[in-house]
Design an enzyme around this catalytic site. Sequence first.
Site, PDB file in Angstrom:
ATOM      1  N   HIS A 167       0.836  -1.196   0.000  1.00 28.19           N
ATOM      2  CA  HIS A 167       0.000   0.000   0.000  1.00 28.19           C
ATOM      3  C   HIS A 167       0.879   1.258   0.000  1.00 28.19           C
ATOM      4  CE1 HIS A 167      -3.665   2.255   1.586  1.00 28.19           C
ATOM      5  NE2 HIS A 167      -2.674   3.108   1.843  1.00 28.19           N
ATOM      6  N   GLU A 168       1.852   1.281   0.892  1.00 28.80           N
ATOM      7  CA  GLU A 168       2.718   2.474   0.979  1.00 28.80           C
ATOM      8  C   GLU A 168       3.590   2.609  -0.263  1.00 28.80           C
ATOM      9  OE1 GLU A 168       1.918   4.517   3.106  1.00 28.80           O
ATOM     10  OE2 GLU A 168       0.779   3.211   4.424  1.00 28.80           O
ATOM     11  N   HIS A 171       1.578   4.110  -3.046  1.00 31.16           N
ATOM     12  CA  HIS A 171       1.471   5.576  -2.979  1.00 31.16           C
ATOM     13  C   HIS A 171       2.689   6.200  -3.653  1.00 31.16           C
ATOM     14  CE1 HIS A 171      -2.090   6.115  -0.630  1.00 31.16           C
ATOM     15  NE2 HIS A 171      -1.604   5.673   0.512  1.00 31.16           N
ATOM     16  N   HIS A 177      -5.833   6.499  -2.557  1.00 30.15           N
ATOM     17  CA  HIS A 177      -6.709   5.485  -1.980  1.00 30.15           C
ATOM     18  C   HIS A 177      -7.867   5.167  -2.910  1.00 30.15           C
ATOM     19  CE1 HIS A 177      -4.955   6.931   1.998  1.00 30.15           C
ATOM     20  NE2 HIS A 177      -4.408   5.776   1.668  1.00 30.15           N
TER      21      HIS A 177
HETATM   22 ZN   LIG Z   1      -2.605   5.121   2.098  1.00 29.06          ZN
END
Ligand SMILES: [Zn+2]
Length: 404
Positions: A167-168, A171, A177
């Site tokens: 997830h990170e 980004h 998101h």
């Molecule tokens: Zn996030």
Amino acid sequence: MNLSCSFLNIVIVLAFTTSSGKKFHRLTVHCVKKYFLLFVLNLLPIFHTNTFTNPFSDSTLQEGDIVFRRKRSAINCDSSCFWPKSSDGLVKVPVNVSTEFCKTWIAEAMQEFTTLTCVQFINRTTETNYISVVPGESCWSHFGKIGGMQQVGLMKTGCMSKGAIQHEMNHALGFLHEQSRSDRDNYVKIMWEYVIAGEQGNFGKVNSNNLGLPYDYSSVMHYGANDFSNTSGKATIVPIPDPSVPIGQREGLSNLDVAKINKLYNCCSNVLHKPNDTFSSVNYPSSYPDNSNCLWLIRIPQHQIFLQFDAFDLQPSPDCTSDYIRVYDGSSRNSSVLLDKLCGMGSLPSLVASRNVMLVEFVSDEATAATGFQASYSQGEDSASFTELGDISNFCLANIHVQN
Ligand SMILES: [Zn+2]
Ligand SMILES: *[C@@H]1O[C@H](CO)[C@@H](O)[C@H](O)[C@H]1NC(C)=O
Ligand SMILES: *[C@@H]1O[C@H](CO)[C@@H](O)[C@H](O)[C@H]1NC(C)=O
Ligand SMILES: *[C@@H]1O[C@H](CO)[C@@H](O)[C@H](O)[C@H]1NC(C)=O
Ligand SMILES: *[C@@H]1O[C@H](CO)[C@@H](O)[C@H](O)[C@H]1NC(C)=O
Ligand SMILES: *[C@@H]1O[C@H](CO)[C@@H](O)[C@H](O)[C@H]1NC(C)=O
């Protein structure tokens, strides 16, 4: 233009941290209407935690001086903040993981990108632009490449699942998101009455580039149902129409997460490593997309590579300047050319590489596509027996170059 957008960028960050969700939304859209979303939001650090600690208590941020970082970044930021593609079609993102982590666990999370996309996280040596994975009191990342060293914070006890790490990293590749997508109101309902006071900004909606791909409840970029809830048992995000659809998984990249990375980075490129295999242009036998630049790196353990085009139909143009295929006798565009720009229609004889590596490049311009190509390769059995085919590239060119 850059400056005004950078300025708005800072406004967005302030809105993110201090304003209501509504205000955040309005400011974001104002900037996004004028400029490409990913550029606009590039400098925005994205925070979230699995607990409800204030993300701004993160010590690395206090020491890092957020304003200074933004200013520096604004200068370094080009028209887009994607990580660049190297000549082999791979998007190499250098990473230095702090020794405080269990590296194999983080490496495993990153390996999934390498396997499934053309984004490759590599160990940083001397690269200028890179990600430094550091322990944090929250889990956080910048949005896209900011230039120079950029940190990704991982909480040693809070975000060590594979999907949370991904997830990170996602980004940092330029993804927001899932529930902030422009069309999210068709898929989820935000229960504002249960969002912790002051955290409404985490549920903003942006004028996102959705890449023509569907909303994904199973994305690692989707918040969980109870994130930032101030009432135990009360969800802040409810899928509609079926509230029982699971959201917020952190097991690993979903199929659509992978598809979105490949789309954002124009990854039509592949590494082929089986002793024999078949590959084709995107959408084959339907028309290939405009403006593509795809590479197939064939790298087999040993033996020479035989390549054969089973079908070939590219938009013809003088000197094949519009759409073309080029084949290299090696692993990069710097390798010697086995078959130079080729377009039109027809059948081709086999090509043979001098070693166990071959690179096939396919380029299309902005207009007029055709059905493309399908090719297959196999390995030679005796590396000594192919020298007589050395002149084959000339033969190919003479035979099918521009049929119009
Ligand atoms: Zn996030
Ligand atoms: C990166 O370095 C680690 C050791 O720090 C090593 O285990 C790993 O295999 C390396 N990864 C790559 C892709 O070279
Ligand atoms: C990686 O980070 C450590 C600090 O955590 C630093 O000492 C080291 O020089 C860095 N290595 C590279 C190649 O960036
Ligand atoms: C939860 O947050 C909402 C809005 O932020 C607030 O109105 C409500 O009183 C809060 N509930 C609890 C139990 O703190
Ligand atoms: C391709 O390789 C597979 C094994 O990976 C083998 O079974 C098959 O016979 C090969 N086909 C050709 C045409 O060489
Ligand atoms: C390819 O050649 C260019 C210059 O023509 C050079 O800058 C680049 O480093 C080379 N790449 C490789 C992989 O050798």
